[in-house]
Design a protein around this motif. Structure first.
Motif, PDB file in Angstrom:
ATOM      1  N   THR A 170     -12.936   3.805  -3.257  1.00 17.33           N
ATOM      2  CA  THR A 170     -11.617   3.643  -2.247  1.00 17.33           C
ATOM      3  C   THR A 170     -10.280   3.882  -3.172  1.00 17.33           C
ATOM      4  O   THR A 170     -10.547   3.497  -4.584  1.00 17.33           O
ATOM      5  CB  THR A 170     -11.484   1.996  -2.129  1.00 17.33           C
ATOM      6  OG1 THR A 170     -12.594   1.547  -1.199  1.00 17.33           O
ATOM      7  CG2 THR A 170     -10.218   1.672  -1.424  1.00 17.33           C
ATOM      8  N   ILE A 171      -9.594   4.570  -2.728  1.00 20.81           N
ATOM      9  CA  ILE A 171      -8.196   4.574  -3.163  1.00 20.81           C
ATOM     10  C   ILE A 171      -7.081   4.003  -2.458  1.00 20.81           C
ATOM     11  O   ILE A 171      -7.128   4.253  -1.448  1.00 20.81           O
ATOM     12  CB  ILE A 171      -7.852   6.291  -3.760  1.00 20.81           C
ATOM     13  CG1 ILE A 171      -6.688   6.079  -4.458  1.00 20.81           C
ATOM     14  CG2 ILE A 171      -7.845   6.926  -2.413  1.00 20.81           C
ATOM     15  CD1 ILE A 171      -6.260   7.434  -5.211  1.00 20.81           C
ATOM     16  N   ALA A 172      -6.108   3.128  -2.865  1.00 20.33           N
ATOM     17  CA  ALA A 172      -5.373   2.327  -2.045  1.00 20.33           C
ATOM     18  C   ALA A 172      -3.987   2.219  -2.695  1.00 20.33           C
ATOM     19  O   ALA A 172      -4.011   1.279  -3.813  1.00 20.33           O
ATOM     20  CB  ALA A 172      -5.855   0.952  -1.839  1.00 20.33           C
ATOM     21  N   PRO A 173      -3.010   2.764  -2.182  1.00 23.56           N
ATOM     22  CA  PRO A 173      -1.727   2.639  -2.825  1.00 23.56           C
ATOM     23  C   PRO A 173      -0.914   1.625  -1.809  1.00 23.56           C
ATOM     24  O   PRO A 173      -1.439   1.499  -0.616  1.00 23.56           O
ATOM     25  CB  PRO A 173      -0.589   4.194  -2.603  1.00 23.56           C
ATOM     26  CG  PRO A 173      -1.571   4.677  -1.215  1.00 23.56           C
ATOM     27  CD  PRO A 173      -3.008   4.272  -1.510  1.00 23.56           C
ATOM     28  N   LEU A 174       0.059   0.635  -2.421  1.00 20.73           N
ATOM     29  CA  LEU A 174       0.471  -0.361  -1.873  1.00 20.73           C
ATOM     30  C   LEU A 174       1.881  -0.288  -2.319  1.00 20.73           C
ATOM     31  O   LEU A 174       2.183  -0.025  -3.762  1.00 20.73           O
ATOM     32  CB  LEU A 174      -0.230  -1.630  -2.013  1.00 20.73           C
ATOM     33  CG  LEU A 174       0.242  -2.767  -1.350  1.00 20.73           C
ATOM     34  CD1 LEU A 174      -1.059  -3.624  -1.000  1.00 20.73           C
ATOM     35  CD2 LEU A 174       1.008  -3.726  -2.169  1.00 20.73           C
ATOM     36  N   GLY A 175       2.823  -0.925  -1.682  1.00 19.17           N
ATOM     37  CA  GLY A 175       4.289  -1.072  -1.948  1.00 19.17           C
ATOM     38  C   GLY A 175       4.960  -2.406  -1.293  1.00 19.17           C
ATOM     39  O   GLY A 175       4.362  -2.798  -0.215  1.00 19.17           O
ATOM     40  N   THR A 176       5.948  -2.787  -1.926  1.00 18.68           N
ATOM     41  CA  THR A 176       6.810  -3.650  -1.287  1.00 18.68           C
ATOM     42  C   THR A 176       8.390  -3.082  -1.163  1.00 18.68           C
ATOM     43  O   THR A 176       8.675  -2.514  -1.995  1.00 18.68           O
ATOM     44  CB  THR A 176       7.086  -4.934  -1.897  1.00 18.68           C
ATOM     45  OG1 THR A 176       7.667  -4.932  -3.193  1.00 18.68           O
ATOM     46  CG2 THR A 176       5.542  -5.420  -2.502  1.00 18.68           C
ATOM     47  N   ASP A 214      -7.762   2.886   6.351  1.00 18.20           N
ATOM     48  CA  ASP A 214      -7.316   1.649   6.714  1.00 18.20           C
ATOM     49  C   ASP A 214      -5.635   1.441   6.234  1.00 18.20           C
ATOM     50  O   ASP A 214      -5.352   1.875   5.459  1.00 18.20           O
ATOM     51  CB  ASP A 214      -7.918   0.374   5.661  1.00 18.20           C
ATOM     52  CG  ASP A 214      -9.283   0.360   5.969  1.00 18.20           C
ATOM     53  OD1 ASP A 214      -9.674  -0.420   6.581  1.00 18.20           O
ATOM     54  OD2 ASP A 214      -9.983   1.148   5.320  1.00 18.20           O
ATOM     55  N   ALA A 215      -4.881   0.776   7.416  1.00 16.51           N
ATOM     56  CA  ALA A 215      -3.491   0.650   7.026  1.00 16.51           C
ATOM     57  C   ALA A 215      -3.284  -1.048   6.938  1.00 16.51           C
ATOM     58  O   ALA A 215      -3.765  -1.467   7.965  1.00 16.51           O
ATOM     59  CB  ALA A 215      -2.560   1.189   8.122  1.00 16.51           C
ATOM     60  N   TYR A 216      -2.271  -1.569   5.940  1.00 18.71           N
ATOM     61  CA  TYR A 216      -2.092  -2.839   6.039  1.00 18.71           C
ATOM     62  C   TYR A 216      -0.514  -3.023   6.198  1.00 18.71           C
ATOM     63  O   TYR A 216       0.359  -2.090   5.533  1.00 18.71           O
ATOM     64  CB  TYR A 216      -2.517  -3.155   4.795  1.00 18.71           C
ATOM     65  CG  TYR A 216      -3.944  -3.371   4.663  1.00 18.71           C
ATOM     66  CD1 TYR A 216      -4.840  -4.454   4.799  1.00 18.71           C
ATOM     67  CD2 TYR A 216      -4.441  -2.245   4.028  1.00 18.71           C
ATOM     68  CE1 TYR A 216      -6.117  -4.473   4.744  1.00 18.71           C
ATOM     69  CE2 TYR A 216      -6.143  -2.297   3.930  1.00 18.71           C
ATOM     70  CZ  TYR A 216      -6.817  -3.374   4.217  1.00 18.71           C
ATOM     71  OH  TYR A 216      -8.267  -3.439   4.106  1.00 18.71           O
ATOM     72  N   THR A 217      -0.136  -4.085   6.474  1.00 22.25           N
ATOM     73  CA  THR A 217       1.216  -4.612   6.540  1.00 22.25           C
ATOM     74  C   THR A 217       1.261  -6.168   6.616  1.00 22.25           C
ATOM     75  O   THR A 217       0.262  -6.635   7.275  1.00 22.25           O
ATOM     76  CB  THR A 217       2.362  -3.971   7.440  1.00 22.25           C
ATOM     77  OG1 THR A 217       3.554  -4.318   7.386  1.00 22.25           O
ATOM     78  CG2 THR A 217       1.773  -4.597   8.921  1.00 22.25           C
ATOM     79  N   GLY A 218       1.919  -6.819   6.048  1.00 23.24           N
ATOM     80  CA  GLY A 218       2.024  -8.099   5.966  1.00 23.24           C
ATOM     81  C   GLY A 218       3.187  -8.678   4.997  1.00 23.24           C
ATOM     82  O   GLY A 218       4.097  -8.296   4.349  1.00 23.24           O
ATOM     83  N   VAL A 219       2.949 -10.088   4.634  1.00 22.24           N
ATOM     84  CA  VAL A 219       4.033 -10.575   3.777  1.00 22.24           C
ATOM     85  C   VAL A 219       3.066 -11.598   2.773  1.00 22.24           C
ATOM     86  O   VAL A 219       1.860 -12.161   2.970  1.00 22.24           O
ATOM     87  CB  VAL A 219       4.635 -11.802   4.667  1.00 22.24           C
ATOM     88  CG1 VAL A 219       5.585 -12.644   3.768  1.00 22.24           C
ATOM     89  CG2 VAL A 219       5.662 -11.105   5.605  1.00 22.24           C
ATOM     90  N   ALA A 220       3.348 -11.366   1.529  1.00 24.34           N
ATOM     91  CA  ALA A 220       2.798 -12.354   0.587  1.00 24.34           C
ATOM     92  C   ALA A 220       3.659 -13.505   0.151  1.00 24.34           C
ATOM     93  O   ALA A 220       4.869 -13.813  -0.263  1.00 24.34           O
ATOM     94  CB  ALA A 220       2.613 -11.688  -0.755  1.00 24.34           C
ATOM     95  N   PRO A 246       7.325  -8.948   1.540  1.00 20.44           N
ATOM     96  CA  PRO A 246       6.653  -7.910   2.617  1.00 20.44           C
ATOM     97  C   PRO A 246       6.021  -6.829   1.899  1.00 20.44           C
ATOM     98  O   PRO A 246       6.616  -6.551   0.714  1.00 20.44           O
ATOM     99  CB  PRO A 246       7.891  -7.429   3.345  1.00 20.44           C
ATOM    100  CG  PRO A 246       9.246  -8.317   3.123  1.00 20.44           C
ATOM    101  CD  PRO A 246       8.876  -8.931   1.689  1.00 20.44           C
ATOM    102  N   PHE A 247       5.115  -6.521   2.303  1.00 19.21           N
ATOM    103  CA  PHE A 247       4.321  -5.199   1.732  1.00 19.21           C
ATOM    104  C   PHE A 247       3.655  -4.493   2.822  1.00 19.21           C
ATOM    105  O   PHE A 247       3.312  -4.855   4.113  1.00 19.21           O
ATOM    106  CB  PHE A 247       3.106  -5.908   0.736  1.00 19.21           C
ATOM    107  CG  PHE A 247       1.985  -6.567   1.428  1.00 19.21           C
ATOM    108  CD1 PHE A 247       0.729  -5.958   1.943  1.00 19.21           C
ATOM    109  CD2 PHE A 247       2.056  -7.947   1.577  1.00 19.21           C
ATOM    110  CE1 PHE A 247       0.035  -6.547   2.610  1.00 19.21           C
ATOM    111  CE2 PHE A 247       0.994  -8.587   2.209  1.00 19.21           C
ATOM    112  CZ  PHE A 247      -0.056  -8.132   2.904  1.00 19.21           C
ATOM    113  N   PHE A 248       3.223  -3.290   2.347  1.00 23.15           N
ATOM    114  CA  PHE A 248       2.591  -2.341   3.263  1.00 23.15           C
ATOM    115  C   PHE A 248       1.714  -1.121   2.394  1.00 23.15           C
ATOM    116  O   PHE A 248       2.083  -1.158   1.153  1.00 23.15           O
ATOM    117  CB  PHE A 248       3.770  -1.322   4.008  1.00 23.15           C
ATOM    118  CG  PHE A 248       4.609  -0.637   3.062  1.00 23.15           C
ATOM    119  CD1 PHE A 248       4.482   0.527   2.512  1.00 23.15           C
ATOM    120  CD2 PHE A 248       5.871  -1.389   2.883  1.00 23.15           C
ATOM    121  CE1 PHE A 248       5.355   0.948   1.534  1.00 23.15           C
ATOM    122  CE2 PHE A 248       7.007  -0.972   1.949  1.00 23.15           C
ATOM    123  CZ  PHE A 248       6.689   0.143   1.358  1.00 23.15           C
TER     124      PHE A 248
END
Length: 292
Positions: A26-32, A252-258, A282-284
């Motif tokens: 898996t490779i997964a970039p994520l940001g806020t 996979d795509a993600y969005t949400g709130v920490a 918020p993050f995505f």
């Protein structure tokens, strides 16, 4: 460096997979976007994670594996509440896990995993940055559509020992609706829960949540706590969409709130120096997953 290491592992894996062996990557970039701290100031996070795992069936009942995860966080601040321009910048984490699973013919599964993680700010002392421990669970296939179990994890963090219980569940409520664990149990917390709906065999969406806690050894040059510890805690709640565009590949795509973000600074002796809470973060992000 992180991307090239992952590609090297992936290329090496292509000729290795055979019957009874699964190779996952898996490779997964994520940001806020910018978020607010309670006492003023703003923060923003860019994260990149990569993982590689091999799981092998020794026979019909015994399975053993080796998993490696690399993660990097890059932080940006505007008028931080710690009154310094850059309380920390780049955080790095490498985690090794060795899981073992035993399954009986009557539907019981017994599993244990040993984990070791080197977690630190860039240029911090690597030998002072190890987190280690284990988790174990027992689960039962109650029916062809329901696996349920309980477990516990115990980990020696940088300045304390923590423990937590967790649930193992894989419940196909209907042919399209599933409740399951979206993550792997490890030093950062339990596996969480996600309720997902399969629109087609290739496409599904879900909603879920988890609890997460990270600790990092700070560098000797850190302006807040030289050789100290940064602890991050939050509970991400997310929406998730997944599309399987090939038998071996899924995006996979993600969005949400920490929610409930908390950042605690400890000195080199483990004494709390300061604690700061964050408003909703918020993050995505997205992930590319392969299985061979």
């Amino acid at each position: 460096m992180l991307k090239s290491s992952l590609l090297t592992l992936l290329l090496a894996s292509i000729g290795f997979a055979h019957a009874g062996t699964n190779i996952d990557m898996t490779i997964a970039p994520l940001g806020t976007p910018k978020f607010d701290f309670d006492r003023g100031g703003k923060g923003r996070l860019e994260s990149l994670q990569a993982s590689f795992g091999v799981n092998h069936d020794l026979n019909q009942q015994h399975n053993v594996g080796l998993n490696i995860q690399l993660a990097r966080e890059t932080w940006h601040f505007e008028q931080s509440p710690w009154k310094v321009a850059e309380p920390w910048k780049q955080l790095e984490r490498v985690t090794f896990s060795v899981p073992y699973r035993y399954s009986t013919q009557s539907g019981w599964t017994f599993a244990v995993a040993a984990d070791a993680s080197n977690s630190k700010e860039k240029n911090a002392e690597a030998k002072e940055s190890w987190i280690y421990g284990m988790n174990a669970y027992v689960a039962k296939a109650i029916s062809p559509t329901l696996l349920f179990g309980v477990g516990a994890g115990v980990y020696r963090q940088l300045e304390k020992t923590t423990g937590f219980p967790f649930l193992i569940i894989d419940w196909k409520i209907t042919p399209n609706l599933t409740l399951a664990n979206p993550f792997t149990v490890g030093p950062v917390g339990p596996a969480g829960l996600e309720l997902s709906w399969a629109f087609t065999p290739q496409f599904d969406i879900g909603v879920g949540g988890a609890m997460r806690q990270f600790q990092y050894r700070l560098a000797k040059s850190n302006p807040l706590a030289p050789d100290g510890v940064l602890e991050e805690q939050y509970a991400p709640v997310f929406l998730h969409a997944a599309y399987k565009f090939h038998p071996s590949w899924r995006v996979d795509a993600y969005t949400g709130v920490a929610a409930g973000g908390k950042f605690t600074i400890l000195d080199s002796n483990g004494n709390e120096l300061s604690s700061e809470k964050a408003k909703k973060m918020p993050f995505f992000g997205f992930a590319l997953n392969g299985r061979f």
